[in-house]
Write an enzyme that holds these catalytic residues in place. Structure first.
Site, PDB file in Angstrom:
ATOM      1  N   HIS A   1      38.770  -5.847 -30.952  1.00  0.00           N
ATOM      2  CA  HIS A   1      40.332  -6.130 -31.612  1.00  0.00           C
ATOM      3  C   HIS A   1      41.001  -7.077 -32.709  1.00  0.00           C
ATOM      4  CE1 HIS A   1      42.325  -9.332 -29.365  1.00  0.00           C
ATOM      5  NE2 HIS A   1      40.725  -9.401 -28.112  1.00  0.00           N
TER       6      HIS A   1
ATOM      7  N   THR B   1      31.158   2.579 -16.534  1.00  0.00           N
ATOM      8  CA  THR B   1      31.516   4.148 -17.545  1.00  0.00           C
ATOM      9  C   THR B   1      31.769   3.897 -18.474  1.00  0.00           C
ATOM     10  OG1 THR B   1      31.354   5.540 -15.990  1.00  0.00           O
ATOM     11  CG2 THR B   1      31.735   6.426 -18.034  1.00  0.00           C
TER      12      THR B   1
ATOM     13  N   THR C   1      35.240 -12.367 -24.064  1.00  0.00           N
ATOM     14  CA  THR C   1      35.403 -12.872 -23.010  1.00  0.00           C
ATOM     15  C   THR C   1      33.990 -12.343 -22.287  1.00  0.00           C
ATOM     16  OG1 THR C   1      37.754 -13.168 -23.197  1.00  0.00           O
ATOM     17  CG2 THR C   1      36.402 -13.597 -21.315  1.00  0.00           C
TER      18      THR C   1
ATOM     19  N   CYS D   1      46.134 -18.430 -26.864  1.00  0.00           N
ATOM     20  CA  CYS D   1      46.344 -17.894 -25.434  1.00  0.00           C
ATOM     21  C   CYS D   1      46.852 -20.041 -24.949  1.00  0.00           C
ATOM     22  CB  CYS D   1      44.714 -18.685 -25.369  1.00  0.00           C
ATOM     23  SG  CYS D   1      43.958 -17.099 -25.896  1.00  0.00           S
TER      24      CYS D   1
HETATM   25  N1  PLP Z   1      36.542 -16.030 -28.579  1.00  0.00           N
HETATM   26  C1  PLP Z   1      36.831 -16.311 -29.996  1.00  0.00           C
HETATM   27  C2  PLP Z   1      36.860 -17.611 -30.957  1.00  0.00           C
HETATM   28  C3  PLP Z   1      38.113 -15.445 -29.928  1.00  0.00           C
HETATM   29  O1  PLP Z   1      39.359 -15.781 -30.624  1.00  0.00           O
HETATM   30  C4  PLP Z   1      39.003 -15.002 -28.520  1.00  0.00           C
HETATM   31  C5  PLP Z   1      40.182 -14.231 -29.458  1.00  0.00           C
HETATM   32  O2  PLP Z   1      41.091 -14.790 -29.166  1.00  0.00           O
HETATM   33  C6  PLP Z   1      37.697 -14.449 -27.921  1.00  0.00           C
HETATM   34  C7  PLP Z   1      36.976 -15.496 -27.350  1.00  0.00           C
HETATM   35  C8  PLP Z   1      37.818 -13.650 -26.789  1.00  0.00           C
HETATM   36  O3  PLP Z   1      38.461 -11.623 -26.880  1.00  0.00           O
HETATM   37  P1  PLP Z   1      38.284 -11.175 -26.104  1.00  0.00           P
HETATM   38  O4  PLP Z   1      40.486 -11.267 -26.237  1.00  0.00           O
HETATM   39  O5  PLP Z   1      37.879  -9.936 -26.311  1.00  0.00           O
HETATM   40  O6  PLP Z   1      38.283 -11.053 -24.705  1.00  0.00           O
END
Ligand code: PLP
Length: 394
Positions: free
Chosen positions: A208, A244, A77, A332
């Site tokens: 992750h 950091t 994100t 989400c």
């Molecule tokens: N973009 C996509 C296509 C994702 O599937 C995700 C997480 O589900 C993200 C962005 C966000 O990643 P993060 O959880 O590392 O912020």
């Protein structure tokens, strides 16, 4: 709190993945003995700095990029936001952005909040997708204007696994002098990527999703592309991202990228075979079920299936009784009663969109697990349909 992980059948790898044992082993020393600050002058910190440099090279190698094009961040994100906001600050006179209707909230919600964040009014074009989740490149071409500051299109969709033609789309943007960002969070480690051969300016990935820990990400910025940092502060990451470094997780991500580079081809073949067995088995054994998303232009690990006339949440609860983990839409969006914006954009009817389940596999899944899921799902769906006021039999 009682925690358990016994006998979990984990098919929710697009939500997050387990840390690979090799990755855990690589990061542990940096949580214990090697706690120096990579920016310190002393040897104790300096050796940590060298380990971070090695991780940067490992990430660059997986992406077909140069180490200096890699900036470590806290997550996908953050990388997405940084790329888009950087472009808008580089070209403050341009007020148009092109994206799609099926982006992850990391990009989708940022685009909805641009005016508040930048203090300028922006026009956002959200490209349509067809019933298979594919884009229309003619619509894309028409959307690109002199006022367009940046294009942001995901490499692969998190809900359906559908892959977009990033090479062609980036080329079309470059030909018009428009910056191109791709959210490759779901693609990295699952499809080969060689940024050297592409006209991509920014790329986001997240640790992750590829068997590294949560809380670490990467923003790739092509050499020569103008860049405005999001987190100013210390001089870390050559001034591109203050704060950091999350050293242990960065080391872990480097190792995870090494493993992906080494194993991707073989693992993809195996995972694709498992996914196909699961998908074909479900479609054959459950009446009124259908695949969402293009059959072949898709990540090898993802299968999104709609079971008509049943609620995704109810299916997940029943699966949970057998310790089977999957998702209804993206992690989400579950928790809201609205069907996923991705399936709605594809025109999936309400009765099917509500009953969609995303199975996302990894190289840790086995054929026995697929067989178990195939044995349980028809009864789960049938029992729920018997309770549904809309189900009139197949
Ligand atoms: N973009 C996509 C296509 C994702 O599937 C995700 C997480 O589900 C993200 C962005 C966000 O990643 P993060 O959880 O590392 O912020």
């Amino acid at each position: 709190m009682d925690l358990h992980h016994d006998a979990v059948i984990y098919m929710d790898n697009n939500a997050t993945t387990r840390i690979a044992p090799e990755v855990l082993e690589a990061m542990m020393p940096f949580l214990a003995d090697y706690y120096g600050n990579p920016s310190s002058m002393h040897t104790f910190g300096g050796q940590v700095g060298q380990a971070v440099a090695k991780a940067r090279a490992q990430v660059a190698n997986l992406l077909g990029a140069e180490p200096e094009e890699i900036t470590f961040t806290s997550c996908g994100t953050e990388s997405d936001s940084t790329a888009i906001l950087s472009a808008l600050q580089t070209y403050p006179e341009k007020r148009h952005i092109v994206t799609t209707r099926v982006e992850h909230p990391a990009v989708k919600n940022l685009c909805e909040n641009l005016d508040r964040l930048t203090g300028h009014k922006h026009r956002v074009t959200r490209l349509k997708v067809d019933a298979e989740g594919m884009l229309d490149l003619e619509e894309y071409e028409e959307a690109l204007t002199e006022d367009t500051a940046i294009v942001s299109v995901m490499w692969a969709n998190n809900e359906t696994g559908v892959i977009f033609p990033i090479a062609r789309m980036a080329k079309m943007a470059r030909e018009r002098g428009i910056l191109f960002h791709t959210d490759a969070v779901q693609a990295v480690g699952k499809v080969p990527i060689s940024l050297r051969d592409l006209d991509v300016d920014f790329l986001a990935l997240s640790g992750h999703k590829l068997h590294a820990p949560k809380g670490v990400g990467v923003l790739y910025v092509r050499r020569g592309t103008m860049f405005v940092p999001f987190l100013t502060g210390g001089h870390q990451e050559k001034g591109r991202r203050g704060g950091t470094e999350n050293v242990a997780s960065i080391i872990a991500l480097g190792k995870a990228c090494d493993l992906a580079a080494e194993r991707m081809e073989d693992e993809n073949t195996r995972v694709r075979a498992l996914r196909d067995k699961l998908e074909e088995g479900l479609l054959a054994s459950v009446p009124r079920s259908m695949r969402n998303g293009h059959k072949t232009d898709r990540l090898p690990n993802t299968s999104n299936i709609s079971f008509e006339y049943v609620e995704g949440e109810a299916i997940l609860l029943h699966m949970n009784r057998y310790n089977i983990c999957a998702s209804s839409g993206s992690a989400c969006t579950s928790g809201s009663l609205e069907p996923s914006h991705v399936l709605r954009a594809m025109g999936v009817p309400f009765t099917a969109a509500h009953g969609s389940i995303r199975f996302s596999l990894s190289s840790y899944n086995t054929e026995a697990e697929v067989d178990f899921v195939l044995a349980k799902m028809p009864d789960i769906i049938e029992s729920l349909r018997q309770m549904s006021p809309f189900w009139k039999g197949n």
